[in-house]
Design a protein around this motif. Sequence first.
Motif, PDB file in Angstrom:
ATOM      1  N   ALA A 145       0.845  -1.199   0.000  1.00  0.00           N
ATOM      2  CA  ALA A 145       0.000   0.000   0.000  1.00  0.00           C
ATOM      3  C   ALA A 145       0.875   1.241   0.000  1.00  0.00           C
ATOM      4  CB  ALA A 145      -0.940  -0.005   1.197  1.00  0.00           C
ATOM      5  N   PHE A 146       1.974   1.184  -0.744  1.00  0.00           N
ATOM      6  CA  PHE A 146       2.909   2.307  -0.816  1.00  0.00           C
ATOM      7  C   PHE A 146       2.219   3.580  -1.308  1.00  0.00           C
ATOM      8  CE2 PHE A 146       5.901   4.811  -3.353  1.00  0.00           C
ATOM      9  CZ  PHE A 146       6.871   5.077  -2.424  1.00  0.00           C
ATOM     10  N   ASN A 147       1.323   3.414  -2.272  1.00  0.00           N
ATOM     11  CA  ASN A 147       0.537   4.532  -2.773  1.00  0.00           C
ATOM     12  C   ASN A 147      -0.813   3.991  -3.243  1.00  0.00           C
ATOM     13  OD1 ASN A 147       1.077   3.306  -5.264  1.00  0.00           O
ATOM     14  ND2 ASN A 147       2.753   4.709  -5.732  1.00  0.00           N
ATOM     15  N   ARG A 148      -1.667   4.861  -3.722  1.00  0.00           N
ATOM     16  CA  ARG A 148      -3.020   4.420  -4.080  1.00  0.00           C
ATOM     17  C   ARG A 148      -3.029   3.383  -5.206  1.00  0.00           C
ATOM     18  NH1 ARG A 148      -8.064   8.432  -3.996  1.00  0.00           N
ATOM     19  NH2 ARG A 148      -6.932   8.812  -2.063  1.00  0.00           N
ATOM     20  N   PRO A 149      -2.256   3.569  -6.301  1.00  0.00           N
ATOM     21  CA  PRO A 149      -2.246   2.521  -7.332  1.00  0.00           C
ATOM     22  C   PRO A 149      -1.809   1.156  -6.786  1.00  0.00           C
ATOM     23  CG  PRO A 149      -1.324   4.535  -8.220  1.00  0.00           C
ATOM     24  CD  PRO A 149      -1.504   4.763  -6.749  1.00  0.00           C
ATOM     25  N   GLN A 150      -0.786   1.154  -5.894  1.00  0.00           N
ATOM     26  CA  GLN A 150      -0.343  -0.116  -5.326  1.00  0.00           C
ATOM     27  C   GLN A 150      -1.412  -0.716  -4.425  1.00  0.00           C
ATOM     28  OE1 GLN A 150       2.314  -0.421  -7.663  1.00  0.00           O
ATOM     29  NE2 GLN A 150       2.643  -1.894  -6.016  1.00  0.00           N
ATOM     30  N   ARG A 151      -2.084   0.130  -3.663  1.00  0.00           N
ATOM     31  CA  ARG A 151      -3.174  -0.355  -2.806  1.00  0.00           C
ATOM     32  C   ARG A 151      -4.267  -0.988  -3.662  1.00  0.00           C
ATOM     33  NH1 ARG A 151      -7.506   3.700  -0.633  1.00  0.00           N
ATOM     34  NH2 ARG A 151      -7.925   3.478  -2.876  1.00  0.00           N
ATOM     35  N   ASP A 152      -4.670  -0.282  -4.717  1.00  0.00           N
ATOM     36  CA  ASP A 152      -5.750  -0.782  -5.567  1.00  0.00           C
ATOM     37  C   ASP A 152      -5.354  -2.074  -6.269  1.00  0.00           C
ATOM     38  OD1 ASP A 152      -7.198   1.403  -4.765  1.00  0.00           O
ATOM     39  OD2 ASP A 152      -6.930   2.541  -6.617  1.00  0.00           O
ATOM     40  N   SER A 153      -4.087  -2.151  -6.692  1.00  0.00           N
ATOM     41  CA  SER A 153      -3.603  -3.381  -7.310  1.00  0.00           C
ATOM     42  C   SER A 153      -3.638  -4.544  -6.329  1.00  0.00           C
ATOM     43  CB  SER A 153      -2.177  -3.167  -7.835  1.00  0.00           C
ATOM     44  OG  SER A 153      -1.621  -4.362  -8.327  1.00  0.00           O
ATOM     45  N   SER A 154      -3.255  -4.283  -5.086  1.00  0.00           N
ATOM     46  CA  SER A 154      -3.278  -5.332  -4.065  1.00  0.00           C
ATOM     47  C   SER A 154      -4.703  -5.765  -3.744  1.00  0.00           C
ATOM     48  CB  SER A 154      -2.581  -4.839  -2.797  1.00  0.00           C
ATOM     49  OG  SER A 154      -1.191  -4.734  -2.992  1.00  0.00           O
ATOM     50  N   LEU A 155      -5.618  -4.805  -3.655  1.00  0.00           N
ATOM     51  CA  LEU A 155      -7.019  -5.144  -3.390  1.00  0.00           C
ATOM     52  C   LEU A 155      -7.597  -6.001  -4.511  1.00  0.00           C
ATOM     53  CD1 LEU A 155      -8.257  -1.720  -1.988  1.00  0.00           C
ATOM     54  CD2 LEU A 155      -8.054  -3.863  -0.701  1.00  0.00           C
ATOM     55  N   ALA A 156      -7.255  -5.657  -5.745  1.00  0.00           N
ATOM     56  CA  ALA A 156      -7.728  -6.457  -6.880  1.00  0.00           C
ATOM     57  C   ALA A 156      -7.155  -7.874  -6.821  1.00  0.00           C
ATOM     58  CB  ALA A 156      -7.340  -5.781  -8.195  1.00  0.00           C
ATOM     59  N   ALA A 157      -5.884  -7.993  -6.431  1.00  0.00           N
ATOM     60  CA  ALA A 157      -5.263  -9.321  -6.316  1.00  0.00           C
ATOM     61  C   ALA A 157      -5.933 -10.138  -5.215  1.00  0.00           C
ATOM     62  CB  ALA A 157      -3.771  -9.179  -6.044  1.00  0.00           C
ATOM     63  N   ILE A 158      -6.278  -9.491  -4.098  1.00  0.00           N
ATOM     64  CA  ILE A 158      -6.969 -10.203  -3.017  1.00  0.00           C
ATOM     65  C   ILE A 158      -8.306 -10.730  -3.499  1.00  0.00           C
ATOM     66  CG2 ILE A 158      -8.098  -9.915  -0.777  1.00  0.00           C
ATOM     67  CD1 ILE A 158      -5.892  -7.869  -0.096  1.00  0.00           C
ATOM     68  N   ALA A 159      -9.082  -9.876  -4.157  1.00  0.00           N
ATOM     69  CA  ALA A 159     -10.406 -10.296  -4.646  1.00  0.00           C
ATOM     70  C   ALA A 159     -10.277 -11.465  -5.620  1.00  0.00           C
ATOM     71  CB  ALA A 159     -11.112  -9.112  -5.299  1.00  0.00           C
ATOM     72  N   ASP A 160      -9.327 -11.367  -6.527  1.00  0.00           N
ATOM     73  CA  ASP A 160      -9.144 -12.408  -7.536  1.00  0.00           C
ATOM     74  C   ASP A 160      -8.710 -13.725  -6.904  1.00  0.00           C
ATOM     75  OD1 ASP A 160      -8.612 -13.450 -10.319  1.00  0.00           O
ATOM     76  OD2 ASP A 160      -6.568 -13.485  -9.524  1.00  0.00           O
ATOM     77  N   GLN A 161      -7.723 -13.671  -6.018  1.00  0.00           N
ATOM     78  CA  GLN A 161      -7.200 -14.914  -5.460  1.00  0.00           C
ATOM     79  C   GLN A 161      -8.135 -15.515  -4.410  1.00  0.00           C
ATOM     80  OE1 GLN A 161      -3.067 -15.269  -4.630  1.00  0.00           O
ATOM     81  NE2 GLN A 161      -2.461 -13.802  -6.195  1.00  0.00           N
ATOM     82  N   ALA A 162      -8.881 -14.671  -3.708  1.00  0.00           N
ATOM     83  CA  ALA A 162      -9.880 -15.215  -2.777  1.00  0.00           C
ATOM     84  C   ALA A 162     -10.924 -16.020  -3.532  1.00  0.00           C
ATOM     85  CB  ALA A 162     -10.530 -14.080  -1.987  1.00  0.00           C
ATOM     86  N   ALA A 163     -11.322 -15.530  -4.700  1.00  0.00           N
ATOM     87  CA  ALA A 163     -12.306 -16.249  -5.510  1.00  0.00           C
ATOM     88  C   ALA A 163     -11.732 -17.542  -6.076  1.00  0.00           C
ATOM     89  CB  ALA A 163     -12.789 -15.344  -6.643  1.00  0.00           C
TER      90      ALA A 163
END
Length: 228
Positions: free
Chosen positions: A51-69
Amino acid sequence: MKCFVDTDTLNVCPRRRVLDVRPFRQALLDRGHELSGTAQEAGRIYLFTCAFNRPQRDSSLAAIADQAARFGERLVVAGCLPTIDPARVRSLFTGPLLLNRELRDIPIAIHGSKDVGVCRGCAGACTYCVDRKAVGPLQSFALADCVAALRSGLRAGHRSFRIVGDDLGAWGQDSGSDFITLLQALTGIDEPPLDYRLHALEVNANWLVRYRSRLHLLDHPRLASMLI
């Protein structure tokens, strides 16, 4: 168990997070686990987030959603984001978390590497930054261990080294020493091979102001660069 450690979202902070990820991989091996080359083959997937910056945070959130599914109960979410934005993480994932502060209990032993880890955590309290919240307070590694890691890398054939820490210029503030003393030790190895260069990563300018009377060391030929 086969484990996969996913670090794709760490593309902004890969050198600092080597302080967490590499010892964690070794700890898995020491406990009898096997490292898998793909998530599909693994019984446990550790997703390191940033979560270094907003793009990194958003990328990480997208990865969480994808991998959780995709992976369900096999997934463990690790890294900075669960501490920095726990509500957003929990809105996407209700499984186990591995926080950076928990990883501080794993000893650092980056030997035979071009990365020389010298400290974890941050000594600052800057209102615009979440580093200290994510990685915890400063934890300087012993000077002898830092020098031993560099010597090990030299023996392994490396000649260019990255000096790595979350708050690199703060090294020694928790142990009665200081960053200039560290640089003196790391540039002062007097046994072959002697043709090595150091790159100090992410030194906050306030430390250079503090040590301005001793900055002649920055002219040392072995100190190739410093990111400030």
